[in-house]
Structure formats: structure tokens, C-alpha cells
Design a protein around this motif. Sequence first.
Motif, PDB file in Angstrom:
ATOM      1  N   PRO A  68     -15.127 -24.234   9.206  1.00  0.00           N
ATOM      2  CA  PRO A  68     -14.161 -23.237   9.697  1.00  0.00           C
ATOM      3  C   PRO A  68     -12.963 -23.881  10.400  1.00  0.00           C
ATOM      4  N   LYS A  69     -13.271 -24.828  11.290  1.00  0.00           N
ATOM      5  CA  LYS A  69     -12.211 -25.502  12.034  1.00  0.00           C
ATOM      6  C   LYS A  69     -11.285 -26.290  11.111  1.00  0.00           C
ATOM      7  N   LEU A  70     -11.916 -26.960  10.152  1.00  0.00           N
ATOM      8  CA  LEU A  70     -11.151 -27.804   9.242  1.00  0.00           C
ATOM      9  C   LEU A  70     -10.250 -26.945   8.350  1.00  0.00           C
ATOM     10  N   ARG A  71     -10.761 -25.811   7.946  1.00  0.00           N
ATOM     11  CA  ARG A  71      -9.983 -24.932   7.078  1.00  0.00           C
ATOM     12  C   ARG A  71      -8.713 -24.460   7.791  1.00  0.00           C
ATOM     13  N   THR A  72      -8.890 -24.094   9.044  1.00  0.00           N
ATOM     14  CA  THR A  72      -7.733 -23.672   9.837  1.00  0.00           C
ATOM     15  C   THR A  72      -6.750 -24.830   9.972  1.00  0.00           C
ATOM     16  N   ALA A  73      -7.273 -26.015  10.277  1.00  0.00           N
ATOM     17  CA  ALA A  73      -6.409 -27.184  10.470  1.00  0.00           C
ATOM     18  C   ALA A  73      -5.667 -27.535   9.184  1.00  0.00           C
ATOM     19  N   LYS A 116      -8.107 -35.558  11.138  1.00  0.00           N
ATOM     20  CA  LYS A 116      -7.542 -36.179  12.350  1.00  0.00           C
ATOM     21  C   LYS A 116      -7.121 -35.101  13.341  1.00  0.00           C
ATOM     22  N   HIS A 117      -6.567 -34.025  12.806  1.00  0.00           N
ATOM     23  CA  HIS A 117      -6.094 -32.957  13.692  1.00  0.00           C
ATOM     24  C   HIS A 117      -7.230 -32.270  14.446  1.00  0.00           C
ATOM     25  N   ILE A 118      -8.434 -32.268  13.879  1.00  0.00           N
ATOM     26  CA  ILE A 118      -9.519 -31.616  14.627  1.00  0.00           C
ATOM     27  C   ILE A 118     -10.212 -32.580  15.589  1.00  0.00           C
ATOM     28  N   GLY A 119      -9.696 -33.784  15.700  1.00  0.00           N
ATOM     29  CA  GLY A 119     -10.211 -34.621  16.785  1.00  0.00           C
ATOM     30  C   GLY A 119     -10.585 -36.060  16.461  1.00  0.00           C
ATOM     31  N   HIS A 169     -30.548 -50.352  12.067  1.00  0.00           N
ATOM     32  CA  HIS A 169     -29.809 -50.820  10.899  1.00  0.00           C
ATOM     33  C   HIS A 169     -28.746 -49.858  10.411  1.00  0.00           C
ATOM     34  N   SER A 170     -28.364 -48.884  11.221  1.00  0.00           N
ATOM     35  CA  SER A 170     -27.333 -47.983  10.728  1.00  0.00           C
ATOM     36  C   SER A 170     -26.031 -48.190  11.466  1.00  0.00           C
ATOM     37  N   ALA A 171     -24.955 -48.206  10.701  1.00  0.00           N
ATOM     38  CA  ALA A 171     -23.633 -48.311  11.308  1.00  0.00           C
ATOM     39  C   ALA A 171     -23.046 -46.919  11.518  1.00  0.00           C
ATOM     40  N   VAL A 172     -23.785 -45.903  11.075  1.00  0.00           N
ATOM     41  CA  VAL A 172     -23.329 -44.528  11.254  1.00  0.00           C
ATOM     42  C   VAL A 172     -23.852 -44.044  12.603  1.00  0.00           C
ATOM     43  N   ASP A 173     -22.958 -43.489  13.433  1.00  0.00           N
ATOM     44  CA  ASP A 173     -23.374 -43.109  14.781  1.00  0.00           C
ATOM     45  C   ASP A 173     -23.737 -41.643  14.899  1.00  0.00           C
ATOM     46  N   ALA A 174     -23.215 -40.831  14.008  1.00  0.00           N
ATOM     47  CA  ALA A 174     -23.540 -39.410  14.054  1.00  0.00           C
ATOM     48  C   ALA A 174     -23.306 -38.810  12.678  1.00  0.00           C
ATOM     49  N   VAL A 175     -23.961 -37.675  12.434  1.00  0.00           N
ATOM     50  CA  VAL A 175     -23.802 -36.982  11.154  1.00  0.00           C
ATOM     51  C   VAL A 175     -23.474 -35.524  11.440  1.00  0.00           C
ATOM     52  N   ILE A 176     -22.355 -35.070  10.910  1.00  0.00           N
ATOM     53  CA  ILE A 176     -21.969 -33.668  11.092  1.00  0.00           C
ATOM     54  C   ILE A 176     -21.980 -33.000   9.720  1.00  0.00           C
ATOM     55  N   ALA A 177     -22.502 -31.776   9.675  1.00  0.00           N
ATOM     56  CA  ALA A 177     -22.579 -31.059   8.411  1.00  0.00           C
ATOM     57  C   ALA A 177     -21.197 -30.580   7.973  1.00  0.00           C
ATOM     58  N   ILE A 178     -20.963 -30.598   6.671  1.00  0.00           N
ATOM     59  CA  ILE A 178     -19.734 -30.027   6.125  1.00  0.00           C
ATOM     60  C   ILE A 178     -19.610 -28.575   6.594  1.00  0.00           C
ATOM     61  N   SER A 179     -20.744 -27.849   6.541  1.00  0.00           N
ATOM     62  CA  SER A 179     -20.706 -26.434   6.928  1.00  0.00           C
ATOM     63  C   SER A 179     -20.356 -26.251   8.408  1.00  0.00           C
ATOM     64  N   GLU A 180     -20.685 -27.247   9.220  1.00  0.00           N
ATOM     65  CA  GLU A 180     -20.397 -27.161  10.663  1.00  0.00           C
ATOM     66  C   GLU A 180     -18.892 -27.256  10.948  1.00  0.00           C
ATOM     67  N   ILE A 181     -18.229 -28.201  10.277  1.00  0.00           N
ATOM     68  CA  ILE A 181     -16.799 -28.348  10.593  1.00  0.00           C
ATOM     69  C   ILE A 181     -15.907 -27.488   9.704  1.00  0.00           C
TER      70      ILE A 181
END
Lengths: 440, 141
Positions: free
Chosen positions: A225-230, A102-105, A211-223
Amino acid sequence: MNDKLHSVKLDKELCKGCTTCVKRCPMEAIRVRDKHAIIINERCIDCGECIRVCPHHAKKAVVDTLDVLKNFEYTIALPAPSLYGQFKGILSDRNVILTALKHIGFSTVFEVSAGAEAISTLTNREIRKSKENLPIISTACPTVVRIIRMRFPSLIPHLLDFRSPMEFTARWAKRLAQEETGLPLEKIGCIFISPCPAKATAVKLASNADHSAVDAVIAISEIYPKLRTAIKRVIVPEDLAVSGSPGMGWAVSGGECKAAAISDNLSADGMENVINILEALENEELPSVDFIELNACVGGCVGGVLTVENPFIARGRIKHLMKATAPVLRPDQCPIDDVNWDHSVEFDPSLRIDSNLSDAISLLAKIRDIESRLNGMDCGACGAPSCHALAEDIAKGFATEDQCIFIVREKLQGLLGQHENPDGTAEPAVAKEAESEEQA
Amino acid sequence: MEDLHLEFTVVPDDFTRAGEVSGKVKKTLKDLGFPPLVVRRTAIAMYEAEINMVIHANGGKITVTINPDVITVVFADSGPGIPDIGLAMQEGWSTASEEIRDMGFGAGMGLPNIKKSSDYMDVQTELGVGTTITIKIFTNP
Ligand SMILES: Nc1ncnc2c1ncn2[C@@H]1O[C@H](COP(=O)(O)OP(=O)(O)OP(=O)(O)O)[C@@H](O)[C@H]1O
Ligand code: SF4
Ligand code: SF4
Ligand SMILES: [Mg+2]
């Protein structure tokens, strides 16, 4: 298949044409042509193995970035259970990770492990009532479903016709968000935090059919660094966790079997093992089981190519977290009526050498004839994974015999043999060398 | 169009390689685009006959002839032959040794399975000379 419907791509700048990936691709989908690798889209199942093995990091997964959050008024992060194993020191309270999201957006978070757990209950029920199509094969790993559709079509009737936890959870979370915020659906974005490109492709394929309810896919590796800091900055974690421990176990090979409480089961992970099991099942060589869980990645989704942590370390952490979690899902309202696929899965004939049986047989005769002239070493220097694959490429007009270094050498020897040597003797210099090589 | 012929040699007593030929043929039939059920029936029949050549005979030769309408497979060995083919075709009848049974074979289901999986089956056998089994699987039975 359309190029846009793949998530694994090549960075031409970085590719050295080294053929490492060519040999490792389980679908023989890669060729090196003009010093660069190319992926034959029709054959690729987005397993990510080529990304994993490329020493030059020239293979990439095309997924979304955090920028997509701007496209929605309200955003829901859907973390794959494998995310929980990525962070050092988080062994008892995953709320820290969920709060950091939540903190990263993200506006809110909804655990995919909750959907997974609900699916497990339904899987158990499904297996109890199934008779003819046992064993049931899990459909959670899109790579496995793709390879079954292409290479093992006779096993399609065994597929569990349930949405993946990702899709199921997205529907659930969207419904809740709509009730809570009163926003129209298009303003709510469900963003899956993914361990692999295959999940991104699954979303693209399903969205293509609306048929997808998912709107976007972000890689674990992408978030990561930011998530670790958060995560480090979280002081009081919010209580966002809803799933019980069985749902979290889905991150690890064998976890789905356990969560569904099916005693007669079999689980296998890693593409090679998956293929062996499917072969054996097709040949009726497997002992009878009720349920088969297959994960393309070694260790399960913790081994996904877009994760950061070593899969075995991640597995250990998840086991710890599971111990610290309630044994069952919180009794939230679960939309269980929504689990079955909208459309049945069908045979994908992309691997056929020709769509017409007679033409295919003629073509194979030609391929075998060409193959008989190749040396059978499967050396890979031509840029094809095997002599048979090169022969097929030649027969189809995608390659020429001159790509084979052995054929070129023979031709060269033939040419040189016709000329006089510089010293004036009539001996064919290269042929002589080849002769002595043969004797050695 | 000419039929496609494939020939294979089955080596005796090598259980690690048992099923290799049927596996290769299965892949070929899939690549060609035969219907999944035709591929599966051929693979199952071939696997059983191939294993029999390894266990009960001294290996042998497998010839596969492919055209769009029918797949014909001939398994020829120069093993001991089958004394009573009527008996051998019965479910559960087996002469496999204890050792072979421990390896998971010898349920006496092979020949009946071949019969079940194919559209035509012919067995020619002579004691001390060998056994030749011919099977056909039709694409549109
Ligand atoms: N190629 C062969 N040469 C000689 N004898 C054979 C051959 N094939 C089968 N037999 C005989 O026929 C019997 C029945 O064969 P079948 O394949 O039905 O069963 P099995 O091989 O004994 O067991 P299973 O196939 O279930 O592992 C065998 O036990 C063997 O005595
Ligand atoms: S993603 Fe997998 S199937 Fe696709 S090219 Fe890479 S290794 Fe091959
Ligand atoms: S095992 Fe999991 S991470 Fe790997 S491809 Fe399948 S779904 Fe993705
Ligand atoms: Mg047998």
C-alpha cells in the motif's frame, strides 16, 4: 526443528478448525486438535499453501515490518524480481518502483535480479563442467530445497551448491555500501522484499548458523500500500536499475533456465508438480536433462503467497518490463568468488517415524494394525489428513481412536444396543438404522 | 522383533497405475528411515519388476518383507513364463510389442536393471504357469 525457525504461523483466534488446510498441506504437517489447527513444526517446509487456502485468514507469515529500518544507519532494499509485476501501469520503467522504495524510507536499492543474473552465468559454467551429478537442480526456491532434504535425500548430490540470489545479492550490496559509506557492517541493513514466507525462513535458518547477509525480510504485501502511493508520487525516477532482462525473468517459472542459457532443461512449478518431478527423477523415469528448475509456487515467485497481484497478470507485466530492459547486466564489479555455500546441505530425517530402524518397523506394524480398524475414507473429520496419518498419531500417542467419528458411532451403537428402547421393545434402535443404511 | 509383511495386487494392462506399488513401498521405506540408497535401489528394482508384471504377465502379487537388515520382495505372476531366461537377462533383449515400445517401454533393460539394483535375484519360471522373481536388498551389503 525449533518453532522460532518457522515463518508460517497460526492465529488461534481466527481459526475455526475447518480442516481445509489439513488436506492441502503437502507435508501432512497440520492437525486439528481441540477445534484449532496446529502445525507440526518438524514437518512444515513453510511453503505457504495453508496461508493461501485458509478461508478464515487464520494462517499468517511472520515477517518483519518497515519498523526494522530504524535499526540501521544505512538501509538497502533488496527487491525480489517478482515485485516488478505487482503494479498496474508499470510496463517499461521499473526505476519508478526502485525510486519509490527509497521514498518510503530505504537509503538505497539493489536489485536481486542483478545477483540472479550473475548466478545464471555461473550456473551455465557449472553445468558445462559437471558430468556425474547431472541433472543439476536449482536451489533458488528454499521450499524445494527443504522438501528434497526431507523427502528426496537421494537427490541431494544434484543440488546446485550456490547461494540463492537473495543471499548473493545481499553480500554484493553490502560490500558496495561499505565501500561507499565507510560504515561498519552492523550499521548497514540489507532488507529483502519477499514474495514468500519460505525466504524469510531461509534467512532465519542461515542467520542461526551466522551465514546470512540479509538482516530482515519484509513481505511484498506488507509494503504494497505504501509503495503504491509512493510510486504515484515519483516525478523523475532515479536511474537505479542495474540488472539486464534475464535476471528479471527469474520471477517467472522457466526464467532461471532461460537466464542460464541451458538448452536441455526442465522447469516445473506448483508443489504437486514439483513433487511429481522429484519422484520421477528419483525413479530414473525422467528423460535426461542438464538442469531442473523447480518453483514451489504456481507460475514461479510471482505466485508467492505474500505477493498481491494475480501471478499471471504479474507475469505479463514482467515480460513487458523485460522487453524494455537491456539484454545484459551492467558491467559492474560482481563478487563472483562468493557464490558457493559455506556448508553442504544435509538429509533432514524429520519425517522418519522413529530414529531407530527396528523401533520404526515395530511402530509401523502397530500403525497398520490400527489403520486396518479405520474405515479408509480419509474423511478428515478427525483432524488428520488421512486415516494413515491418524493411525500414526494414535500409535505415537498423539491421538486416540475416539477421534474417528466412525469408531465413535460404532461404540455408540454398541452401547445403545445393550439397552431397551423407550417403547419397551428389545430392538436396538441405532443398529436398526445402520442396517437399513447398509441395504440402501 | 517380527518382520513386517506388506502385500499388494498388481492389476494387468493398467498403465496408468503402473508403478503404484513401488511408489507406495518407496514411501514406506523412507518413513521407516532406511538409508536413501537402499530406498532408491529397492524402488528402481521394484518398478521394473512391477511394470513387467503389467506388460508381460497378467498382473500378479507382490509381497514385501521388511526387517532392519534386509528387504525381500517376491513378485509372483501366473503369466506366460519366460522361455529363455539367459536371453531375457541380456541388456536390450525384449519381446515387447510395437505398441508397448511406443509407450516408452521395451528397451530390454528391466531385468538387467533389477539385477544391478539388488543384492540377490532369483527367477523361477515355467512356461504357461508363471514367473516368480525374488530379490533382496541388504541394508549393509
Ligand atoms: N513377468 C514376466 N512374464 C513373462 N515374461 C517376462 C516377464 N518379465 C520379463 N519377461 C520377458 O523378458 C523380456 C525382457 O524383460 P526386460 O524387463 O528386461 O525388458 P522389457 O520389459 O522388454 O523392456 P524394458 O524393461 O526395458 O521396458 C521381456 O521382453 C519379456 O519377454
Ligand atoms: S507452510 Fe506448507 S508445509 Fe507448512 S503447514 Fe503450511 S501447508 Fe504445510
Ligand atoms: S517459488 Fe518463489 S515465492 Fe514460491 S516458495 Fe519458492 S522462492 Fe518463495
Ligand atoms: Mg521390463
